[in-house]
Structure formats: structure tokens, C-alpha cells
Scaffold this motif. Structure first.
Motif, PDB file in Angstrom:
ATOM      1  N   ARG A 164       2.583   1.897  -3.220  1.00 27.85           N
ATOM      2  CA  ARG A 164       1.659   2.408  -4.234  1.00 27.85           C
ATOM      3  C   ARG A 164       1.393   3.897  -4.039  1.00 27.85           C
ATOM      4  N   ILE A 165       1.115   4.318  -2.805  1.00 28.30           N
ATOM      5  CA  ILE A 165       0.732   5.730  -2.647  1.00 28.30           C
ATOM      6  C   ILE A 165       1.943   6.660  -2.655  1.00 28.30           C
ATOM      7  N   GLU A 206      -7.637   4.400   6.738  1.00 32.48           N
ATOM      8  CA  GLU A 206      -8.596   4.792   5.702  1.00 32.48           C
ATOM      9  C   GLU A 206      -8.699   3.708   4.629  1.00 32.48           C
ATOM     10  N   GLU A 207      -7.538   3.187   4.233  1.00 38.90           N
ATOM     11  CA  GLU A 207      -7.485   2.171   3.188  1.00 38.90           C
ATOM     12  C   GLU A 207      -8.243   0.903   3.593  1.00 38.90           C
ATOM     13  N   THR A 208      -8.078   0.502   4.834  1.00 33.03           N
ATOM     14  CA  THR A 208      -8.627  -0.794   5.239  1.00 33.03           C
ATOM     15  C   THR A 208      -9.976  -0.699   5.932  1.00 33.03           C
ATOM     16  N   PHE A 212       0.834  -1.211   0.000  1.00 36.59           N
ATOM     17  CA  PHE A 212       0.000   0.000   0.000  1.00 36.59           C
ATOM     18  C   PHE A 212       0.873   1.267   0.000  1.00 36.59           C
ATOM     19  N   TYR A 213       1.859   1.302   0.864  1.00 37.37           N
ATOM     20  CA  TYR A 213       2.730   2.486   0.920  1.00 37.37           C
ATOM     21  C   TYR A 213       3.525   2.649  -0.383  1.00 37.37           C
ATOM     22  N   LEU A 235      -3.699   6.850   7.139  1.00 36.05           N
ATOM     23  CA  LEU A 235      -3.983   6.482   5.747  1.00 36.05           C
ATOM     24  C   LEU A 235      -4.206   4.969   5.618  1.00 36.05           C
ATOM     25  N   TRP A 236      -3.449   4.207   6.372  1.00 33.96           N
ATOM     26  CA  TRP A 236      -3.675   2.746   6.356  1.00 33.96           C
ATOM     27  C   TRP A 236      -5.073   2.425   6.910  1.00 33.96           C
ATOM     28  N   ASP A 289      -6.099  14.711  -3.694  1.00 32.35           N
ATOM     29  CA  ASP A 289      -5.265  13.519  -3.543  1.00 32.35           C
ATOM     30  C   ASP A 289      -4.174  13.421  -4.601  1.00 32.35           C
TER      31      ASP A 289
END
Ligand SMILES: [Zn+2]
Length: 865
Positions: free
Chosen positions: A271-272, A360-362, A268-269, A357-358, A424
């Protein structure tokens, strides 16, 4: 470093928000007047490679070996080099293989070269050294008579400037080198360090093994790590990156439960941020008695073993925030590193925001908003009750003082506002530029600003000025009206904060939502830059409710008086849980039958647990029979975090036997969640019901994650205000009890000291020696406990801690507690009786402060005082 949340947990478990003694004291200056700015250090040499060849002796708790620095002169004619060292025994120094002269004095190892070298010329400095029972930097853990089951481990903690306690080095962030750690440990041990494992081989002595680790990506000295113990290794994989967890045998399932999301987080990290994970592997080592929550050493994070948890705890406890925080540091802090501590928000604000952010993602937008709400709450608490400072600030005594709510939470909230300002796409594109341009380097805030400006074309001077270099936040007053004749809704926004050299008149973009009775909304973006604005929006009829900043993205306080009907509408219809939760909280101030009915509906039926929890808290604030009935019904809500709030709210009802009865019943039958049971124990104490004592004493024995039930039961006992609770707490204090239980017992004692003058003296006698306790957690807790008691006899112990404890957090708390006692700002009910004595002490204190200032002026300039 993961610090605040770890302490949050501690304070939350104590359920005593005054636990650290700062809440009622009001805002103090961040630093005393005499504290001078700390400017970044000058470098004479660029350190290119650090090689440590070490042997760990667990019997003697000693380390011995050689540190070799390959470095290049920055200045011309470099003849003398200085390294930081603390309490090391330096045995010999060689330069280019030849013995050279050296001296050690005042924490510096000075090496005189045989002949000066030119700028750019390289030289290798080899230092033979040893340390026995180091007091910082390297920690040996093992069993003793009181804790016979404690595992044998050694682990290091460099940040902020403690690496010098385990190897001589340039111990400041503004230098980066590659490194090697070659360490010999008993053969049954595993040693973990930075980078790739080059080899393991039998050591020179029998029954030993040598691990050779190599970090090819340059990093600052504070990020060099070593952890050794009888660990088992669990393997995972994130793309091509090996992911490893090290725990003691028997904790394998707990390790997977705590760390198992790491591979997904890495991807995830990647990617962002758009920058691949930069190191050879990612390891997490769970260690015993760690003094932080976690520490982001490059590629080898140290985590507190306290984060390992069983299936029952996993119901409403997750290690994800801790894991996500430390992992985010691998980019933010490790690959890109603050040049000096005044810019450390570039490490900690980032890691805190990426935690969110993690989430938010999950877990989605509502959990994310809740996460940021928690950050705001922590920031507002410190800002209102402790001190206020700008995020970037170079006046401090010990760097660790900066690792506070301004660095972590406010830093994260500022990044969030930047994201909302730019959107974003541009936000993450800018972060990518910042990371790509500065990887392997040290940075200051201007580097971040420039990366954003170059990416977006926007000037952001005003943004960084008001949020990062100045302090405070907008304090807003919102009023609204409707003009039926012109069909215009008007919303006035007024900034009421005091504007001066340190606090700006803020400029920000936000939005205003106008809501109809059926929940339909129109939203309008607004720009605010003056002290007062009135915005007019065409609207066919009067809006039922007005919501300013509906997503709660802006860091601000708001006064906005809304009718019960408006709040009910928001509670029912607002699309964001955060808005519904806020409406619930406000309805708690209303207390009418209609408000209770609306809150009950939300408690039992809202789709997000947080809103249910807010409704429960609001009902707890109302304290009527109808409110209590709604709460008892609410005990059936499925989400354990909502149930926790219900239980907490029931603790508000003193003299209402049905509240205590419900809590007693819950404790008798038990709850699936440890935390609900723990909260029930505390709440029961707060009801002061006659039946509480025996139940709490029994509950104290229940095993739970991090002893959360026992610690809450002790806090509950303190709430009972019964003398016999003192005897229970006393039994829980001795060294040998679980550390968190001991700390909770000390807190309970401090509270119970109010009961009588004679018990106060007895409790003080018991607590004073704990200022010298072996356990870090206890020394951190004791100043707050002594402050609460407020007895000037504690000043000697507090001043001693302030002057001599090796931990900057403890020194600071001790100093604050001492000042609070001297100034009579304590919570003790009997405090007023001591005024006369206190006046005498004020004079002593003034002399003491003068002495301290002189001492600091003499010895404290190196930032390591
Ligand atoms: Zn951190």
C-alpha cells in the motif's frame, strides 16, 4: 541484511556497552590512510540466467554439481570470461556444450572461448565443480559431542561477496539474472530457494529428493539462496502471495508468534510503496547458528532461529522489527539493488526506515519516535566513539565494513527527514516513482534523488550533499528570551559544528513550540541555513517552556539550557512522548526535591512506557533517598520495558542496601518478563551488595529467551569484582555451553582481569585460544575482551585474526583492538604499568602496518582481501 540490531541485542545482553571495545577509545579514522577507493566493477558480459544443479552431502559436508550461466557479451570480440570462485574445485568447463580451456588463479576462474563472440551474442557456460567443507557461503550445521541436539542443516549466505564460495559466479551486485536452483537432498529434508517451486521428485540416488526452484525476476548473485533441513512448512497468505515459514518440528507456535504478522506487513508495504510484492512467494526459514539476524534473499529470507520465542518472551520481545526489515528489502535491495556497496544505504537505510514505518503503523507515533530515537542513539554512539564517515563512501577494505550505523541508522534518519521535508504524500509518491522506474535494475543515490526531484519539482542537491555525501550533523545551541515591552519571544539557533570540506553548514526546516504554564502551545515553522538565526514570535506573555524540533525529526545534537520549571511543564504537558522523555532525562541533572517529585509522577503515571522508563533512569542518576524510594515504588509499573528501566536504575545505588534488597526480592519472586529478571541480575551485580554473588550464581541456571538471564547474571558477576566470579565465568566458557553464555562469560572474564596481575595472566591464557574458536560469535567478541584487558601479549592473536579471519567484521575489530592496545587506549586500570612495553611495541606495529599495506596493495584490489 539485519546486522546492527542483532549485535545490539548481543551487546545489550552483555549489558556492557563497551562490549566491542570502541566506546572509550574515541573517534578514529574510518580507514587507514593507505586504503584506496573501490570503484564499481566493469562487466564484459550480461548474465541472463544462472542454473545450479547441486547435490548436498551432509555426511561429508560437501556440495557438488553444475553451474550454468547463460550470458550475452557486452563487449565485442569477447574471447575470455572471468568468474569469481573461492576455494572451489573446478572440474570441467563447457561453452555452448563443448569443453573449453580454463584456469583458476587468485579467486578467478578464467574461461577461454573457442572463438570470440560479438557484442549481444549469447553463450552458455557450464561449470562442473565441487566444494568440501566450505568455509564461507554455504554453512553445514549439525550435532557434535558438545552440542548433541543441534539439528542438521545447510544454509547459504551470499552478501556481501560470499556466493563465490558455493558456486562460481559474477559475484558483484551490478548484474542481475533469473535463476534456478535444482538441489538433491536426503529424502526427509526440505530444500528452500528463490522463486517458485517448479517440482519435487525422487532424486537419482535412493532416499533422496530433488527440489527445483525457479526465480523469474532477475536478481544479483548475492541474493541466491539455498537452505535445507528437516523443516516443517507453515502456510499463510497475503492476498495472492503464498507466505511460508520453515522451522523445526516443535517450534510451530513460536514460528507463528515470530512471523505471524508477515501477511499484514506485505499488504502494508504494498500500500505505501504502491508496488505489489514482486515474487512468486515469500518464505522465511529459521536456521541455526546464523551469522546475521536475517538475510533478505529474494522471496526466501533466512532468519536466525534465535528470533523464535515463547509466550513469556513475547511479553516484551517481538520479531516484528527483524521481519519488517527483511521484508522491506524485497523491494529495497532485491527488486531495486544498489549498484555497488558504496550506495548500500539504498538497501539498508531503506529497510531500517521501513522497520520503523511498520512500527508507526501498528504501535503509533510515540513508539515510532522511540524507534527513531534508538536509531539516533546508535548513530551518535558510532559517530562519537568509533569513526565518522559519509553515508556514501567508497574507501573500504572489505564491503562488510560499510554495514554500520551510517548505512543503516543514519540512512533511515535521512529518509525520515526527507519525508518530513516533503510531507507524506510527496514522499511516498517519490518512492513509488523510484521503485517503478528502477525495478529490476541497479541504482545509485542519484537515481533516488532524481526520482524525488522529478516528482516534487524541487532541487535536492543541497539535501543529499549535506546528509549523504558529506558527514556529521548539526550541533545546535538554542537560547531563548522574552521581551516584555514588545511582547516578543526570541529563540536563537546557532550551528556550532566545525564546518569544513567534509561537514556542511546545514540547511533545514524545523519548528519551535512555545508552551504556556498550562501546556497550551503555539508552533512556528523556521528555516535555518546560516550559522546563527534569531527568530522572534509575538507572544502576550513569556512562554513557560520553549521546545525546538518538538517532534525530534531532525538529526542533530542540541544544547538548550532550560529551567527546572520549564522542564516540569514539558514533562507534564508535551503532546509527544519523546519531548516528555527528554524533559525527564534533563530533570535527572537537577536533583532537587521538586524534580524528584515530578519524575516520580511521570514514572508512576505517564501514559507512555518510554517516558516512565526515562523518568526511572533520571531518578537513577539522582541517587538520593527520595529517588530510591520513588524507584522502589516504580517496581510496580505494568509495562515490562518501564520496569526494566526501574530495575536498571536501582543498580545505580551502590552502598544503598534498600536498592539491593529490592532487587534480591524481585529475583527471588521472579518477574513475568525474562528481560526484567535479566536486568535485575545485572543491576544487583552493580550494587556490589554482599548478598549478590550467591543469588547471581543461582539465577545463572534459569532458562530464558536467548539465555538473557544467564548472560546478564554473568555480566552482573563481573560488576561484583569478586575473585570467585572468575571461577564461575570459567565454567561457562567451554565449547558446549550456549554460545551467548560463552560470549558473556568471556566478557565477564575480561572485566575481572582488572582484579589482580596474577588473575590477569590466568584470564589471558584462557581467552587467547578463543581467538581461534569455532564459533563466529566468540571470535567476534574476543577482540573487545582482549582490548579491555589491554595486555600486549594478545597482539599476536589479534594480528592473526586481523589478517586471516574470513569475516570482515572480525578482521576489523581485531585490527582496532590491536591498535588500541598498542596505543595504550584501553580501559584497563593497570594499563599504565605497561607503557614501556607498549612503546617498544609501537615500533613493531609501525613495521607491521607497513607490511600489511604492502600486502593489501598486492592482493587486496579485488575487494575480497
Ligand atoms: Zn538489511
Amino acid at each position: 541484511m539485519h546486522k546492527p540490531r542483532f549485535l545490539d541485542q548481543l551487546t545489550a545482553e552483555l549489558a556492557d556497552h563497551e562490549a566491542f571495545g570502541t566506546q572509550l577509545a574515541g573517534r578514529r579514522p574510518f580507514q587507514p590512510e593507505h586504503v584506496e577507493p573501490q570503484w564499481p566493477r566493469d562487466r564484459q558480459a550480461d548474465i541472463r540466467h544462472i542454473r545450479l544443479e547441486l547435490t548436498l552431502d551432509f555426511e561429508r559436508r560437501a556440495i557438488a554439481g553444475t553451474a550454468t550461466h547463460r550470458l550475452a557479451a557486452i563487449v565485442d570480440d569477447l574471447a575470455r570470461l572471468e568468474f569469481d570462485e573461492a576455494e572451489l574445485e573446478i572440474k570441467a568447463v563447457r561453452a555452448g556444450g563443448r569443453p573449453v580451456e580454463f584456469t583458476t588463479d587468485g579467486g578467478k576462474l578464467a574461461v577461454t572461448l573457442a572463438a570470440p563472440i560479438k557484442a549481444g551474442a549469447e553463450i552458455e557456460i557450464t561449470i562442473d565443480y565441487a566444494a568440501t567443507q566450505p568455509r564461507r557461503g554455504l554453512y553445514f550445521v549439525g550435532p557434535d559431542a558438545a552440542y548433541p541436539d543441534k539439528p542438521v542443516e545447510a544454509w547459504t549466505q551470499g552478501e556481501d561477496e560470499d556466493s563465490r564460495y558455493w558456486f562460481p559466479c559474477y559475484d558483484y551486485p551490478n548484474d542481475k539474472a533469473t535463476s534456478e536452483v535444482i538441489v538433491t537432498v536426503p529424502a526427509r529434508f526440505t530444500a528452500i530457494s528463490n522463486g517458485a517451486l517448479v517440482s519435487t521428485a525422487p532424486g537419482a540416488s535412493p532416499e533422496t529428493r530433488t527440489f527445483h526452484w525457479r526465480q523469474e525476476v532477475p536478481h544479483s548473485a548475492y541474493l541466491i539462496t539455498l537452505a535445507a533441513g528437516e523443516f516443517v512448512e507453515l502456510r499463510d497468505q497475503a492476498g495472492a502471495v503464498p507466505v511460508l515459514y520453515y522451522v523445526h518440528a516443535g517450534r510451530e507456535h513460536d514460528a507463528r508468534r515470530a512471523f505471524g504478522n508477515t501477511p499484514r506487513m506485505i499488504q502494508f508495504y504494498e500500500r505505501i510503496i504502491g508496488v505489489p510484492y514482486p515474487y512468486a512467494k515469500y518464505a522465511q526459514v529459521a536456521v541455526t547458528d546464523f551469522i546475521f539476524g536475517g538475510m533478505e534473499n529474494t522471496s526466501a529470507t533466512t532468519q536466525t532461529a534465535d528470533t523464535l520465542h515463547d509466550e513469556r518472551a513475547h511479553l516484551d520481545f517481538s520479531s516484528d522489527p527483524l521481519v519488517a526489515h527483511e521484508l522491506a528489502h524485497q523491494w529495497w535491495g532485491d527488486l531495486v539493488t544498489c549498484r555497488d556497496w558504496s550506495h548500500a544505504w539504498l538497501n539498508e537505510g531503506f529497510a531500517t526506515y521501513f522497520e520503523a514505518l511498520w512500527c508507526e503503523e501498528t504501535l503509533g507515533a510515540d513508539e515510532f519516535a522511540w524507534n527513531l530515537r534508538q536509531d539516533r542513539g546508535n548513530y551518535f554512539g558510532e559517530d562519537a566513539h568509533h569513526y565518522r564517515r559519509p553515508i556514501v563512501c567508497n574507501r573500504y577494505r572489505a564491503p562488510i565494513e560499510l554495514f554500520d550505523r551510517f548505512l543503516y541508522e543514519k540512512g533511515a534518519l535521512v529518509l525520515h527527514m526527507l519525508r518530513r521535508l516533503l510531507g507524506d504524500t510527496l514522499f511516498f509518491k517519490s518512492l513509488n516513482r523510484y521503485c517503478t522506474q528502477h525495478r529490476g535494475q541497479n541504482v545509485i543515490t542519484q537515481d533516488l534523488q532524481r526520482a524525488f526531484e522529478e516528482t516534487t519539482g524541487r532541487n535536492l542537491d543541497w539535501f543529499f550533499d549535506q546528509w549523504v555525501y558529506k558527514e556529521g550533523h548539526p550541533e545546535l545551541e538554542i537560547t531563548s528570551s522574552y521581551d516584555d515591552q514588545h511582547k516578543l519571544a526570541s529563540v536563537a539557533v546557532k550551528q556550532t559544528q566545525q564546518v569544513n570540506a567534509t561537514t556542511a553548514l546545514f540547511r533545514f526546516t524545523s519548528s519551535i513550540a512555545l508552551m504556556d504554564a498550562d501546556g497550551a502551545e503555539t508552533r512556528h515553522q523556521v528555516e535555518v541555513e546560516r550559522r546563527e538565526h534569531t527568530f522572534h514570535f509575538p507572544s502576550a506573555k513569556a512562554p513557560k517552556a520553549v521546545r525546538f524540533d518538538p517532534g525530534h525529526d531532525l538529526l542533530k545534537t542540541v544544547r538548550h539550557k532550560r529551567s527546572r520549571e520549564a522542564l516540569e511543564t514539558v514533562l507534564r504537558y508535551a503532546p509527544e512522548a519523546i519531548g516528555r522523555g527528554e524533559a525527564a532525562s534533563e530533570l535527572g541533572k537537577d536533583g532537587s526535591a521538586a524534580a524528584i517529585a515530578a519524575l516520580k509522577t511521570a514514572l508512576l503515571g505517564d501514559r507512555f512506557w518510554g517516558v516512565r522508563a526515562d523518568a526511572a533512569s533520571a531518578l537513577g542518576a539522582i541517587r538520593t533517598e527520595a529517588a530510591i524510594a520513588a524507584l522502589v515504588e516504580g517496581l510496580s509499573v505494568a509495562h515490562p520495558k518501564a520496569r526494566r528501566a526501574v530495575v536498571r536504575a536501582l543498580g545505580e545505588f551502590r552502598d544503598r542496601p534498600e536498592a539491593a534488597a529490592a532487587l534480591l526480592e524481585l529475583l527471588k519472586r521472579g518477574d513475568p518478563s525474562y528481560f526484567v529478571e535479566a536486568e535485575a541480575a545485572l543491576a544487583l551485580g552493580r550494587t556490589r551488595d554482599g548478598r549478590a554473588f550467591e543469588t547471581l550464581r543461582a539465577v545463572l541456571e534459569r532458562p530464558s529467551h536467548q539465555n538473557v538471564i544467564a548472560t546478564h547474571a554473568l555480566s552482573g558477576m563481573a560488576e561484583l569484582r569478586e575473585e570467585r566470579a572468575i571461577d564461575v565465568a570459567r565454567e561457562m566458557i567451554p565449547y558446549g555451553r550456549p554460545p551467548r553464555v560463552r560470549v558473556a562469560a568471556a566478557g565477564a572474564m575480561a572485566k575481572l582481569a582488572e582484579l589482580s596481575q596474577s588473575r590477569r595472566a590466568e584470564i589471558l591464557d584462557l581467552l587467547l585460544p578463543l581467538a581461534d574458536d569455532r564459533e563466529f560469535l566468540m571470535r567476534l567478541r574476543i577482540p573487545g575482551a582482549l582490548e579491555q584487558i589491554g595486555d600486549p601479549r594478545a597482539l599476536g592473536a589479534l594480528r592473526r585474526l586481523e589478517q586471516s579471519d574470513l569475516d570482515g567484521r572480525i578482521r576489523r575489530r581485531a585490527g582496532e583492538a590491536a591498535s588500541a592496545i598498542v596505543e595504550g587506549r584501553t580501559r584497563s586500570e593497570e594499563g599504565s604499568r605497561m607503557r614501556t612495553e607498549i612503546d617498544k611495541l609501537r615500533e613493531d606495529n609501525r613495521r607491521f602496518e607497513e607490511r600489511l599495506a604492502r600486502l593489501e596493495a598486492r592482493g587486496g584490489r579485488n575487494g575480497n582481501s
